[in-house]
Every structure is written in C-alpha cells, then in structure tokens.
Design a protein around this motif. Structure first.
Motif, PDB file in Angstrom:
ATOM      1  N   ASP A 171       0.828  -1.211   0.000  1.00  9.89           N
ATOM      2  CA  ASP A 171       0.000   0.000   0.000  1.00  9.89           C
ATOM      3  C   ASP A 171       0.859   1.257   0.000  1.00  9.89           C
ATOM      4  O   ASP A 171       0.548   2.233  -0.682  1.00  9.89           O
ATOM      5  N   ALA A 172       1.968   1.248   0.752  1.00  7.86           N
ATOM      6  CA  ALA A 172       2.870   2.398   0.788  1.00  7.86           C
ATOM      7  C   ALA A 172       3.508   2.616  -0.579  1.00  7.86           C
ATOM      8  O   ALA A 172       3.620   3.760  -1.044  1.00  7.86           O
ATOM      9  N   ALA A 173       3.915   1.540  -1.241  1.00  9.06           N
ATOM     10  CA  ALA A 173       4.509   1.664  -2.574  1.00  9.06           C
ATOM     11  C   ALA A 173       3.490   2.194  -3.571  1.00  9.06           C
ATOM     12  O   ALA A 173       3.798   3.048  -4.408  1.00  9.06           O
ATOM     13  N   ALA A 174       2.255   1.706  -3.481  1.00 10.65           N
ATOM     14  CA  ALA A 174       1.202   2.172  -4.376  1.00 10.65           C
ATOM     15  C   ALA A 174       0.902   3.641  -4.126  1.00 10.65           C
ATOM     16  O   ALA A 174       0.704   4.418  -5.074  1.00 10.65           O
ATOM     17  N   ALA A 175       0.889   4.064  -2.863  1.00 16.78           N
ATOM     18  CA  ALA A 175       0.635   5.475  -2.536  1.00 16.78           C
ATOM     19  C   ALA A 175       1.758   6.355  -3.074  1.00 16.78           C
ATOM     20  O   ALA A 175       1.507   7.451  -3.596  1.00 16.78           O
ATOM     21  N   THR A 176       2.994   5.894  -2.970  1.00 15.55           N
ATOM     22  CA  THR A 176       4.125   6.663  -3.497  1.00 15.55           C
ATOM     23  C   THR A 176       4.000   6.814  -5.007  1.00 15.55           C
ATOM     24  O   THR A 176       4.218   7.894  -5.555  1.00 15.55           O
ATOM     25  N   CYS A 177       3.643   5.751  -5.685  1.00 13.27           N
ATOM     26  CA  CYS A 177       3.496   5.798  -7.145  1.00 13.27           C
ATOM     27  C   CYS A 177       2.307   6.656  -7.565  1.00 13.27           C
ATOM     28  O   CYS A 177       2.288   7.211  -8.669  1.00 13.27           O
ATOM     29  N   ALA A 178       1.312   6.764  -6.702  1.00 14.98           N
ATOM     30  CA  ALA A 178       0.108   7.525  -7.047  1.00 14.98           C
ATOM     31  C   ALA A 178       0.292   9.029  -6.856  1.00 14.98           C
ATOM     32  O   ALA A 178      -0.535   9.812  -7.335  1.00 14.98           O
ATOM     33  N   PRO A 200       6.509  15.339  -7.142  1.00 11.68           N
ATOM     34  CA  PRO A 200       7.685  14.591  -6.683  1.00 11.68           C
ATOM     35  C   PRO A 200       7.867  14.766  -5.172  1.00 11.68           C
ATOM     36  O   PRO A 200       7.380  15.743  -4.605  1.00 11.68           O
ATOM     37  N   PRO A 201       8.577  13.872  -4.540  1.00  5.07           N
ATOM     38  CA  PRO A 201       8.823  14.008  -3.114  1.00  5.07           C
ATOM     39  C   PRO A 201       9.693  15.242  -2.827  1.00  5.07           C
ATOM     40  O   PRO A 201      10.410  15.726  -3.709  1.00  5.07           O
ATOM     41  N   ALA A 202       9.621  15.740  -1.622  1.00  2.13           N
ATOM     42  CA  ALA A 202      10.404  16.926  -1.236  1.00  2.13           C
ATOM     43  C   ALA A 202      11.880  16.597  -1.298  1.00  2.13           C
ATOM     44  O   ALA A 202      12.307  15.470  -1.010  1.00  2.13           O
TER      45      ALA A 202
END
Length: 111
Positions: free
Chosen positions: A94-101, A105-107
C-alpha cells in the motif's frame, strides 16, 4: 538368391517376445504422449497469459509510466524470491502504491 540363416538362442527368443509385447503398447503410448504434450502446451499458454495479466495489474496499481510486461514481472518476482519471505506485506504494498500515485515529486532532502 541366398536365404538368410539365423540362429536364435533362448535369450534372443525371450528378447524377441518382449519386443513384440512392447510393440503392441507403442500406439497407446504415442497417443498418451501426444495428449500430454498438448496439455502441456495449453498450460504453458495459460501461464503466459496469467503472467501478462499480473504484470498489467501491477502496472495499473503502481501507475507505471512505461509498459510493465510479463518478462520484467518474472524478473522482479525472481528478485523478490531472494528477499526474506519473498513477499511484500500489505502495508508495504500500500505504501509503494501510494508513493506511485503521488502527482508531485517528493520533497528534496537538504544535505
């Protein structure tokens, strides 16, 4: 024209009878082999399709920008197999899917 002459000992006669007995089973064995070969081909085709569907599902869930296809999926599964357990937990997935969604871009990390 000369007629061939053969001397058959007891062991050759027994071997000839065994050969005759085995020759009668040959058509059935060939039919069985052909059926098993056909079944194997059908199962390989179904497994190939299964890998394609799984790769497509992974790609959709992780929102891959490029195509994620079965060969890459198989390679990734092989890599995961070497990790402890070989399977992501539901929370990690779920964390990987949330990151991909994420759309941004990340800070950036200050060093």
């Amino acid at each position: 024209m000369a007629n061939p002459v053969f001397y058959i000992g007891a062991d050759q006669a027994e071997a000839a009878e065994q050969l005759k007995a085995l020759e009668t089973t040959l058509p059935a064995a060939r039919t069985k082999h052909e059926g098993e070969a056909k079944l194997l081909k059908e199962r390989e085709k179904a497994f190939t399709e299964y890998r394609k569907v799984l790769a497509r599902t992974v790609s959709e869930r992780l929102r891959q920008p490029t195509r994620y296809e079965a060969p890459q999926f198989v390679a990734d599964v092989d890599k995961l197999g070497t990790l402890a357990g070989g399977k992501l937990s539901d929370a990690d997935l779920d964390a990987a899917a949330a990151t991909c969604a994420r759309s941004e871009p990340p800070a950036k990390i200050k060093q």
